[in-house]
Design an enzyme around this catalytic site. Structure first.
Site, PDB file in Angstrom:
ATOM      1  N   ASP A 473      47.873  44.692  37.035  1.00 28.19           N
ATOM      2  CA  ASP A 473      46.512  44.203  36.852  1.00 28.19           C
ATOM      3  C   ASP A 473      46.523  42.742  36.420  1.00 28.19           C
ATOM      4  O   ASP A 473      47.565  42.206  35.973  1.00 28.19           O
ATOM      5  CB  ASP A 473      45.827  45.084  35.780  1.00 28.19           C
ATOM      6  CG  ASP A 473      44.311  45.121  35.913  1.00 28.19           C
ATOM      7  OD1 ASP A 473      43.753  44.299  36.657  1.00 28.19           O
ATOM      8  OD2 ASP A 473      43.695  45.984  35.251  1.00 28.19           O
ATOM      9  N   ASP A 543      36.372  47.299  40.930  1.00 31.61           N
ATOM     10  CA  ASP A 543      36.045  48.110  39.760  1.00 31.61           C
ATOM     11  C   ASP A 543      34.718  48.823  39.954  1.00 31.61           C
ATOM     12  O   ASP A 543      34.372  49.705  39.171  1.00 31.61           O
ATOM     13  CB  ASP A 543      35.952  47.222  38.514  1.00 31.61           C
ATOM     14  CG  ASP A 543      37.293  47.078  37.825  1.00 31.61           C
ATOM     15  OD1 ASP A 543      38.234  47.791  38.212  1.00 31.61           O
ATOM     16  OD2 ASP A 543      37.403  46.251  36.909  1.00 31.61           O
TER      17      ASP A 543
HETATM   18  C1  DGJ Z   1      40.683  46.463  35.324  1.00 32.50           C
HETATM   19  C2  DGJ Z   1      41.019  47.450  36.400  1.00 32.50           C
HETATM   20  O1  DGJ Z   1      40.393  47.109  37.594  1.00 32.50           O
HETATM   21  C3  DGJ Z   1      40.636  48.841  35.930  1.00 32.50           C
HETATM   22  O2  DGJ Z   1      40.824  49.771  36.950  1.00 32.50           O
HETATM   23  C4  DGJ Z   1      41.460  49.152  34.719  1.00 32.50           C
HETATM   24  O3  DGJ Z   1      42.812  49.185  35.060  1.00 32.50           O
HETATM   25  C5  DGJ Z   1      41.200  48.130  33.638  1.00 32.50           C
HETATM   26  N1  DGJ Z   1      41.413  46.784  34.119  1.00 32.50           N
HETATM   27  C6  DGJ Z   1      42.089  48.370  32.452  1.00 32.50           C
HETATM   28  O4  DGJ Z   1      41.973  47.412  31.497  1.00 32.50           O
END
Ligand code: DGJ
Length: 731
Positions: A473, A543
């Site tokens: 991430d 997201d």
């Molecule tokens: C952003 C990601 O897109 C989410 O799916 C998740 O992993 C969060 N970060 C966790 O902090």
């Protein structure tokens, strides 16, 4: 015997015409390079100034006699001299060029003019390297091409300083793509923001320049992809489209320019914004690859070409011919509240649905109980996991699933042991404030010590634990991109070196831990491009997991990228935007890529488990077709209440149709939709996901001709309804 073989070869070559072949040749007569990439031919040559000039990019040419020698454009009064009216193939800024060029340099003495002349070339199989050099100095630019049978060309450049003085590169582009001169083009690109990535924008090209770019240090939510269609206007399934995408996960720029003389050109590579790359004598700079293709089968044809190309040439080899697993991810269910017992319970429930990979997201390390602390401290939190990760991993593996783990290696919370020990590792300008986003700072990955530290941490994590997947991430972009430890003139190299080092870490990890798969994520779809996709199996698309919003995000995503790499989760409702859609509907949307589940299974009722188990099992039967087949976007969510997509397997034996209705005007039936990509003469057995949704009059066996000329008719009732139908070829 020999004659029979020759005859056979002749028959075979006429049955399989040019499409599958690639080749590069130099025609000494017109001094032209002919690059054949399957159904596409690309030609450029040397003009009378001994400079590279574009000649042709379009459908495969079948005779060389069509190719004339390149001749420079005319002077237009005293204002636009010939260099500005000539379709240069790889121009540098100099010699009176007033449009966007591919290279710009400053010499130690302040001189900035550079005019590239052809020196030599080398053809090595499917690769062509053309060496050019400034007319005076030994500043060399190698222009490199590679052809692929899927109709795609890759281009990049290598700029070398062979003078005995330093030079500074101010712009280094990978390619200039010239289109047939004219007016009336449209450009399509993928705009975006967090939770609203890959939104299709289509607009007219006017004289002047359109810029799409990232200045954020990574790919960003605006995606480095473009498509241009001509004055004859392409549709989803017809018309001429020139399209391309950059393979770079840092600051990038693509410009679409129409000059006053109707030249239309797309230039792309490193973003010249805040760019300055000094080269000492004998040093060089290589630009990222810029991939592009041409088709006369519309936007749908363009994306199918790119999907095929990506499956065969971009995605890591390990993923080829191997379906992506159905995964479970803990984030939306438990956020930072992870522990061995809770995750084990979720894992057991996920396994009962048929999930194959269990991924524990954020919250497992350091003091990571919220987003204000812990990033950078990549050791297992002993309170949450008293047995290390082993307890959970054993439990997950005991159910038959594989185990995956979330990391965000490029980041640091100021409230972390890492930051307390190495505040200088975060990007910063001396004496200036450090802008925090989500309470975190970006590590300067361009630094060698930071790179080695991060590699070491991840290597240890993978060596000590049975982890077969990491979700990588990155939850903010770069600000204050300072690198005070190097000479001021070198500090802006950070933009390039940062990305190279991230790539290097991934490459080294993959080499050392070949079984480990990676998902690229940057708060969702902030790092999706052909550079990262050559290193990871899949990407987290967004997201935003609201099924309705996802329709447009997924439509945009598939313009450029294969559904196989598109991770899509089913999650709980109401979603963050307050909308609730039925569970079956959410599955139908998420199953159109690589399927994931992110629900809090502790809140599910028995009937939810029953439905989800059925959907997962159904998905597994058709996922190969979805992940690796040809995608036909039949109805667009941008144009009406419906979103229909059809996938046809590579061998044509199976096809899957998804029919989604966003809302229904009272009493208005869903449209009958013409299918595509079938064999008219073949018969197909229809296997609906839900029998009640096939309109009564419809037969369960239908010919390809009927399905493509009359169409498929499904019954959809109410808002947020949908269904899917599988077609199995019978003969
Ligand atoms: C952003 C990601 O897109 C989410 O799916 C998740 O992993 C969060 N970060 C966790 O902090």
């Amino acid at each position: 015997m020999f004659r029979a073989a020759a005859l056979l070869a002749l028959v075979v070559s006429s049955l399989y015409p040019l499409q599958a072949q690639t080749g590069i040749r130099y025609l000494p007569g017109p001094k032209a390079f002919v690059l054949d990439a399957g159904p596409v031919t690309y030609v450029f040559g040397l003009n009378q100034r001994n400079e590279l000039q574009h000649i042709y990019w379009g459908k495969r040419l079948w005779r060389d006699a069509d190719i004339a020698a390149a001749r420079t454009g005319q002077n237009w009064a005293s204002f636009d001299l010939s260099p500005t009216t000539t379709p240069d193939e790889f121009p540098a800024w100099g010699g009176g060029r007033f449009y966007e060029t591919c290279v710009k340099v400053t010499r130690a003495d302040g001189g900035r003019d550079i005019v590239l002349k052809y020196q030599s070339h080398e053809i090595k199989g499917d690769t062509l390297e053309v060496l050019t050099k400034d007319l005076n100095d030994d500043i060399r630019v190698k222009v490199v091409y590679r052809v692929f049978s899927e109709g795609i060309l890759a281009r990049h450049s290598l700029i070398t300083n062979e003078t005995n003085q330093p030079i500074t590169i101010e712009s280094a582009q990978s390619a200039a793509w010239n289109l047939p001169p004219g007016e009336g083009y449209r450009v399509t690109y993928l705009q975006g923001r967090w939770a609203g990535e890959t939104q299709i924008v289509r607009e007219d090209v006017h004289p002047g320049m359109k810029v799409i770019e990232s200045r954020r240090g990574n790919t960003g939510q605006v995606n480095p992809w473009f498509a241009l269609d001509g004055p004859d206007r392409a549709t989803e399934e017809s018309g001429r489209v020139w399209f391309g995408a950059l393979g770079w996960s840092g600051n990038w720029r693509i410009t679409v320019e129409q000059t006053p003389h109707q030249q239309v050109r797309v230039v792309g590579g490193y973003n010249p914004f805040d760019f300055s790359y000094p080269l000492k004598p004998h040093e060089n700079l290589e630009t990222p690859p810029f991939y592009a293709g041409y088709t006369d089968t519309g936007f749908g044809g363009a994306s199918r070409m790119f999907h095929n190309f990506e499956l065969a040439n971009i995605l890591p080899r390990s993923t080829r011919n191997k379906p992506r697993p159905v995964l479970y991810n803990s984030w939306e269910a438990t956020t930072f509240n992870v522990n061995e017992q809770g995750q084990t319970e979720l894992a057991k429930k996920a396994a009962s649905l048929g999930v194959e990979l269990f991924v524990m997201d954020d919250g497992w390390f350091g003091a990571r109980n919220h987003d204000r602390a812990g990033l950078g401290d990549w050791y297992v939190n002993p309170k949450k996991f008293p047995n290390g990760l082993k307890g959970l991993i054993d439990a997950v593996k005991g159910t038959g699933m594989r185990f995956g783990l979330w990391v965000e290696p490029e980041m640091v919370n100021p409230d972390s042991d890492l930051y307390r020990a190495h505040p200088d590792w975060a990007m910063h300008f001396e004496g200036r404030p450090r802008t925090e986003a989500r309470n975190q700072l970006v590590l300067n990955m361009a630094r060698n010590d930071v790179k080695e530290h991060i590699f070491g941490v991840l290597d240890k994590l993978l060596a000590e634990n049975d982890i077969s997947f990491i979700k990588w991430d990155m939850n903010r972009h770069a600000s204050e991109p300072g690198w005070p430890e190097v000479a001021p003139a070198d500090q802006r190299k950070l933009w390039v070196q940062y990305v190279r080092n991230v790539y290097e870490i991934i490459d080294r990890l993959r080499a050392k831990h070949p079984g480990v798969e990676i998902e690229s994520c940057s708060g969702g779809g902030g790092r999706i491009d052909l550079g990262i996709l050559s290193r990871v199996e899949q990407v987290w698309t967004s997201d935003n997991t609201d099924a309705l919003d996802r329709l447009k995000i997924q439509e945009g995503f598939t313009q450029a990228y294969t559904p196989k790499a598109m991770m899509a989760w089913v999650t709980d409702v109401p979603n963050f935007n307050g909308r609730s859609t039925p569970l079956e509907f959410r599955f139908l949307v998420a199953m159109q890529g690589s399927l994931g589940i992110g629900n809090n299974l502790n809140h599910w009722k028995p009937e939810d488990f029953t439905l989800a188990t059925k959907m997962v099992s159904w998905y597994k039967d058709v996922r190969r077709t979805i992940q690796e087949g040809k995608l036909y976007r039949l109805l667009s969510p941008r144009e009406g209440e419906w979103d229909y997509n059809q996938y046809v397997s590579e061998d044509g034996k199976q096809s899957v149709v998804f029919a989604i209705q966003r809302s229904q005007q009272y009493g208005r039936p869903a449209p009958t939709v013409l299918l595509r990509g079938l064999d008219e003469k073949a018969t197909y057995r229809l296997k609906p996901l839900d029998n009640r949704k096939l309109v009564e009059a419809q037969q369960t066996e239908l010919s390809g001709a009927y399905l493509m000329d009359h169409g498929l008719n499904v019954r959809l009732t109410g808002d947020y309804s949908g269904t899917a139908v599988v077609l199995e070829r019978l003969n």
